[in-house]
Write a protein that holds these residues in place. Structure first.
Motif, short mmCIF file in Angstrom:
data_model
loop_
_atom_site.label_atom_id
_atom_site.label_comp_id
_atom_site.label_asym_id
_atom_site.label_seq_id
_atom_site.Cartn_x
_atom_site.Cartn_y
_atom_site.Cartn_z
N PHE A 39 17.14 -31.01 -16.12
CA PHE A 39 17.23 -30.78 -14.67
C PHE A 39 15.84 -30.78 -14.05
N ALA A 40 14.89 -30.11 -14.71
CA ALA A 40 13.52 -30.07 -14.19
C ALA A 40 12.91 -31.47 -14.18
N ALA A 41 13.21 -32.25 -15.20
CA ALA A 41 12.70 -33.63 -15.24
C ALA A 41 13.28 -34.44 -14.09
N PHE A 42 14.57 -34.21 -13.78
CA PHE A 42 15.18 -34.87 -12.62
C PHE A 42 14.46 -34.47 -11.34
N GLY A 43 14.22 -33.16 -11.17
CA GLY A 43 13.54 -32.68 -9.96
C GLY A 43 12.15 -33.26 -9.83
N SER A 44 11.41 -33.33 -10.93
CA SER A 44 10.06 -33.87 -10.91
C SER A 44 10.08 -35.36 -10.56
N GLU A 45 11.01 -36.11 -11.17
CA GLU A 45 11.10 -37.54 -10.91
C GLU A 45 11.52 -37.81 -9.47
N LEU A 46 12.42 -36.97 -8.93
CA LEU A 46 12.88 -37.12 -7.56
C LEU A 46 11.72 -36.91 -6.58
N LEU A 47 10.90 -35.91 -6.84
CA LEU A 47 9.74 -35.66 -5.99
C LEU A 47 8.78 -36.85 -6.01
N GLU A 48 8.52 -37.37 -7.20
CA GLU A 48 7.59 -38.50 -7.30
C GLU A 48 8.16 -39.75 -6.63
N ARG A 49 9.46 -39.96 -6.77
CA ARG A 49 10.09 -41.12 -6.15
C ARG A 49 9.99 -41.04 -4.63
N ARG A 50 10.23 -39.83 -4.08
CA ARG A 50 10.14 -39.68 -2.62
C ARG A 50 8.69 -39.77 -2.14
N ARG A 51 7.75 -39.37 -3.00
CA ARG A 51 6.33 -39.49 -2.62
C ARG A 51 5.93 -40.97 -2.55
N ARG A 52 6.47 -41.78 -3.48
CA ARG A 52 6.17 -43.21 -3.48
C ARG A 52 6.90 -43.95 -2.36
N THR A 53 8.18 -43.57 -2.17
CA THR A 53 9.01 -44.26 -1.18
C THR A 53 9.73 -43.23 -0.32
N PRO A 54 9.06 -42.66 0.66
CA PRO A 54 9.68 -41.61 1.48
C PRO A 54 10.79 -42.17 2.36
N GLY A 55 11.73 -41.27 2.68
CA GLY A 55 12.83 -41.64 3.57
C GLY A 55 13.02 -40.57 4.62
N GLU A 56 14.25 -40.45 5.12
CA GLU A 56 14.56 -39.46 6.15
C GLU A 56 15.26 -38.23 5.58
#
Length: 400
Positions: free
Chosen positions: A187-204
């Motif tokens: 779960f923590a790995a998912f949270g970390s990857e999600l943060l990095e993905r949004r940092r690279r490609t932010p949305g709304e």
């Protein structure tokens, strides 16, 4: 006596519906014994519970110091020191500022149209089934999962794992400790990857706005930000699912005469939702724990520095000095004072306005669509889903 005393210490023995929780007499702070045998001060009167929750001398982080007793027998998200709720002072404020503006009444009001559309989508799926129907599997669970998924921009694969993560993040102790640790790492790995993905490609979505705010804020440790995301993902749907399930059990099982009014009058549904959140606890917790950083007088009693303090919000919300002796009598009356169901002070729940909106719309539109809704099995046969901080029907059969 508190909720925990009422239901026993073994989760498998907790069978009373939460609206029937017996609350003892409120009074001055008094010493009680925790399940591990250690002492704590129980604070139960409304003004004094508010004091404990609002006074910076009562802290959460010290409960998780290296030399403090373990808060749980098995790993879980709730007792992780990196969780925002377990931070104090500047560290806590820094994390909360990353969500500034995200859950304000004005922001949540803007979400109402699409949340109402999700409610209607769930209702369309529900009424297409042949009764009796499990309203948990078809309504009280998918509705908040769909809402939090939309807010955070989660894809289908993440949505399908939400309950798996929640059941382990809020484990009742029935899962193997090594299994829980493994799932929490995933779960923590998912949270970390999600943060990095949004940092690279932010949305709304909410995670993108959190990343932008965290980068502007600076100085936030990575694990704290990851656990903030994980707490939002699972807590954002678990609490609403719990409130909806327990409210339906009470309304259909004990107050069916109120059901038609919930569907006919949305303002009445709003008032009822406020009172139901106030009166029906999320779970069997004895109280919200704090650590006294120094000697503090509460209700004429000196609580020594180093003490563990339990602020019992359920007892405080039944304080006869503030609330009526028969608080369930009029479900549609305004509350006599602000509820402590979502806490108070610096740790006041950020998601309170979203929770209120989901419960109001969820009850109002369900009652409007199915005014003849009723239970299809006795209340006593309910199988309980039990988590670290919540309890609700695992299944609830209804018909119409």
């Amino acid at each position: 006596m508190s909720a925990a005393e009422n239901t026993g210490t073994d989760p498998r023995q907790r069978r009373l519906p939460l609206h029937r929780t017996v609350v003892g007499e409120v009074g001055p702070p008094r010493l009680v014994t925790l399940p591990d045998g250690s002492p704590a001060w129980l604070v139960s009167r409304y003004p004094e519970v508010r004091q404990v929750l609002s006074d910076a001398r009562f802290r959460r982080s010290r409960l998780y110091a290296a030399d403090a007793p373990a808060r749980a027998a098995a790993p879980d998200l709730v007792n992780n020191p990196d969780l925002m709720f377990n931070q104090d002072g500047p560290d806590h404020l820094r994390l909360r500022r990353t969500l500034r503006g995200a859950f304000t009444p004005r922001a949540v009001a803007r979400w109402q149209p699409w949340i109402a559309a999700i409610v209607d989508q769930c209702l369309d799926a529900l009424v297409q089934r042949e009764p009796p129907v499990d309203v948990v599997a078809t309504y009280t669970l998918p509705l908040p999962v769909m809402v939090i998924s939309r807010l955070m921009g989660l894809d289908g694969s993440a949505r399908s794992r939400l309950r798996h993560w929640s059941e382990h993040a809020f484990s009742d102790g029935s899962h193997d400790g090594r299994e829980v640790e493994s799932v929490l790492r995933e779960f923590a790995a998912f949270g970390s990857e999600l943060l990095e993905r949004r940092r690279r490609t932010p949305g709304e979505d909410l995670i993108s706005s959190l990343v932008r705010a965290a980068d502007e804020e600076g100085g936030i440790p990575g694990p704290q930000l990851v656990h903030l995301v994980c707490g939002l993902v699972v807590g954002g749907h678990d609490s609403t699912m719990t409130m909806l399930g327990n409210s339906l059990l009470y309304l259909l099982g004990e107050r069916p005469e109120c059901w038609p009014r919930l569907g006919a009058d949305e303002q009445a549904a709003e008032a009822a939702a406020e009172r139901l959140m106030h009166l029906i606890p999320l779970g069997d917790d004895q109280g919200s724990a704090r650590h006294a950083a120094e000697d503090v007088e509460v209700g004429g009693v000196l609580i020594p520095a180093g003490s563990v303090v339990l602020a019992d919000c359920l007892m405080a919300d039944r304080d006869p000095g503030v609330f009526p002796a028969r608080p369930f009598d009029d479900l549609f009356a305004p509350l006599e004072a602000p509820s402590l169901a979502f806490g108070a002070g610096p740790h006041y729940c950020l998601g309170v306005w979203l929770a209120k909106l989901e419960l109001r719309l969820g009850l109002h539109r369900l009652a409007a669509r199915l005014p003849g809704l009723r239970l299809a099995e006795p209340m006593e046969s309910v199988d309980w889903r039990i988590g670290t901080t919540s309890r609700s029907p695992r299944r609830l059969l209804v018909t119409w």
